[in-house]
Design a protein around this motif. Sequence first.
Motif, mmCIF file in Angstrom:
data_model
loop_
_atom_site.group_PDB
_atom_site.id
_atom_site.type_symbol
_atom_site.label_atom_id
_atom_site.label_comp_id
_atom_site.label_asym_id
_atom_site.label_seq_id
_atom_site.Cartn_x
_atom_site.Cartn_y
_atom_site.Cartn_z
ATOM 1 N N LYS A 187 0.780 -1.241 -0.062
ATOM 2 C CA LYS A 187 0.095 0.047 -0.084
ATOM 3 C C LYS A 187 0.975 1.205 -0.060
ATOM 4 C CE LYS A 187 -3.639 2.136 2.467
ATOM 5 N NZ LYS A 187 -4.695 2.307 3.835
ATOM 6 N N LEU A 188 0.686 2.219 -0.878
ATOM 7 C CA LEU A 188 1.264 3.359 -0.816
ATOM 8 C C LEU A 188 0.427 4.548 -0.668
ATOM 9 C CD1 LEU A 188 3.354 2.703 -4.182
ATOM 10 C CD2 LEU A 188 4.144 2.879 -1.973
ATOM 11 N N GLU A 189 1.097 5.567 0.195
ATOM 12 C CA GLU A 189 0.251 6.739 0.311
ATOM 13 C C GLU A 189 0.769 8.093 -0.413
ATOM 14 O OE1 GLU A 189 -0.045 9.804 4.256
ATOM 15 O OE2 GLU A 189 0.950 7.848 4.358
ATOM 16 N N ASN A 190 0.064 8.817 -1.042
ATOM 17 C CA ASN A 190 0.218 9.990 -1.680
ATOM 18 C C ASN A 190 0.680 11.083 -0.719
ATOM 19 O OD1 ASN A 190 -0.510 9.125 -4.256
ATOM 20 N ND2 ASN A 190 -2.560 9.390 -3.666
ATOM 21 N N LEU A 191 1.813 11.732 -1.050
ATOM 22 C CA LEU A 191 2.482 12.846 -0.261
ATOM 23 C C LEU A 191 1.663 14.328 -0.838
ATOM 24 C CD1 LEU A 191 6.159 12.030 0.263
ATOM 25 C CD2 LEU A 191 4.409 11.870 1.904
ATOM 26 N N ASN A 192 0.902 14.813 0.031
ATOM 27 C CA ASN A 192 0.364 16.181 -0.743
ATOM 28 C C ASN A 192 1.058 17.279 -0.027
ATOM 29 O OD1 ASN A 192 -1.588 14.654 -2.142
ATOM 30 N ND2 ASN A 192 -2.855 14.037 -0.223
ATOM 31 N N GLN A 193 2.111 17.276 0.788
ATOM 32 C CA GLN A 193 2.935 18.317 1.206
ATOM 33 C C GLN A 193 4.252 18.036 1.300
ATOM 34 O OE1 GLN A 193 0.961 19.175 5.083
ATOM 35 N NE2 GLN A 193 1.738 17.505 6.148
ATOM 36 N N CYS A 194 5.030 18.832 1.273
ATOM 37 C CA CYS A 194 6.363 18.628 1.640
ATOM 38 C C CYS A 194 6.601 18.007 2.974
ATOM 39 C CB CYS A 194 7.200 19.961 1.646
ATOM 40 S SG CYS A 194 9.184 19.969 2.068
ATOM 41 N N PRO A 195 7.318 16.567 3.197
ATOM 42 C CA PRO A 195 7.676 16.170 4.180
ATOM 43 C C PRO A 195 8.481 16.380 5.144
ATOM 44 C CG PRO A 195 8.836 15.191 2.458
ATOM 45 C CD PRO A 195 7.947 16.131 1.824
ATOM 46 N N ILE A 196 9.267 17.764 4.693
ATOM 47 C CA ILE A 196 10.142 18.604 5.632
ATOM 48 C C ILE A 196 9.763 19.468 6.255
ATOM 49 C CG2 ILE A 196 12.456 19.597 5.870
ATOM 50 C CD1 ILE A 196 12.458 16.374 5.575
ATOM 51 N N CYS A 197 9.132 20.707 5.430
ATOM 52 C CA CYS A 197 8.641 21.969 5.866
ATOM 53 C C CYS A 197 7.178 21.913 6.025
ATOM 54 C CB CYS A 197 9.066 23.033 5.015
ATOM 55 S SG CYS A 197 8.260 23.264 3.382
ATOM 56 N N LYS A 198 6.369 20.869 5.603
ATOM 57 C CA LYS A 198 5.014 20.675 5.545
ATOM 58 C C LYS A 198 4.297 21.634 4.511
ATOM 59 C CE LYS A 198 5.812 17.437 8.377
ATOM 60 N NZ LYS A 198 5.527 16.147 7.878
ATOM 61 N N SER A 199 5.135 22.377 3.834
ATOM 62 C CA SER A 199 4.185 23.499 2.750
ATOM 63 C C SER A 199 3.533 22.473 1.705
ATOM 64 C CB SER A 199 5.443 24.456 2.105
ATOM 65 O OG SER A 199 4.773 24.907 1.021
ATOM 66 N N SER A 200 2.299 23.216 1.162
ATOM 67 C CA SER A 200 1.639 22.566 0.285
ATOM 68 C C SER A 200 2.284 23.177 -1.027
ATOM 69 C CB SER A 200 0.151 22.952 0.539
ATOM 70 O OG SER A 200 -0.182 24.163 0.576
#
Length: 297
Positions: free
Chosen positions: A2-15
């Motif tokens: 199962k893969l999850e989509n990343l919808n924001q930056c994993p470091i700074c959390k910016s969209s």
Amino acid sequence: MKLENLNQCPICKSSKIFKVNNIKSNIKEIENIFDLMKCTDCLHRFISKIPNQIELNKLYEIDSPLVFGGTIHEVEQKKNFIQNNFEGIEPHYNHWIFDYIEQNEGSYFELGPGLCRLYKTFYLKGWKCQGLEPRSFIKISGIKKDIQDIESNNDVVVAIDVLEHLIDPIEMLKKISLKIKKGGKIFLTYPHSESYKSKILKDRWPMVSPLAHIHYFSKKSTKIMLEKAGYKILVIKDYSFVELRRLIRNFLKLPIFILKDILKLNFKNIYFRFTELFLNILDLINGDQLKVIAKKI
């Protein structure tokens, strides 16, 4: 898996992220599944989809081709390690890390020691050594599978070419901070997202290799990551695997190689030779790897 989509930056959390391009893969199972993403705020690059850390660890335990290149050289190294174990490991006494360590002995913790060359070097220097390594065939004294089993108050922590492989590098750095004494140093290296090679080659940059590499760090995303995890940066600079001496030697031989290509009417090879030379020169100017030293505050 199962893969999850990343919808924001994993470091700074910016969209504020965008797709650089689709990642081509030689592995049929993941062909065209992942996109290479970039954050406009902190310049971090990352793959668009991720598994959870438990599933990823399982892939490393079995040396899955999804995370392990499996080149002839790598397979041979693994074979030699299994046959000779710790006694057969060649230490790495001239590693750059020793230029930044004043003390002769202490407590050492390495995240992802792999085939343990640096680990053995510290061991032979008299350090108390611990390591965290998921690959099942790495069986050496001091190597653990769970970070909870790592003793605290370490003077030096090393994660060479490791954080790019993790789902959440900030979370891991926070866990590591519990295992390092105040003022202790942590040494990191990983792919540089703002290198010329990264910008020009995009998904053809050799560092882009899902699911082995998930993250590609900029200097800005590095600073954000380490500040969030409770560290102060002492050194941060790019570097290259390209050797200047070899590059000059190949440049001097280039006319001979080109002449041979012309005689064989292999004009495509001429193009590749000039492209490789150009990229290697750029890489010496702005290396595609980052070297970072920080201390716990």
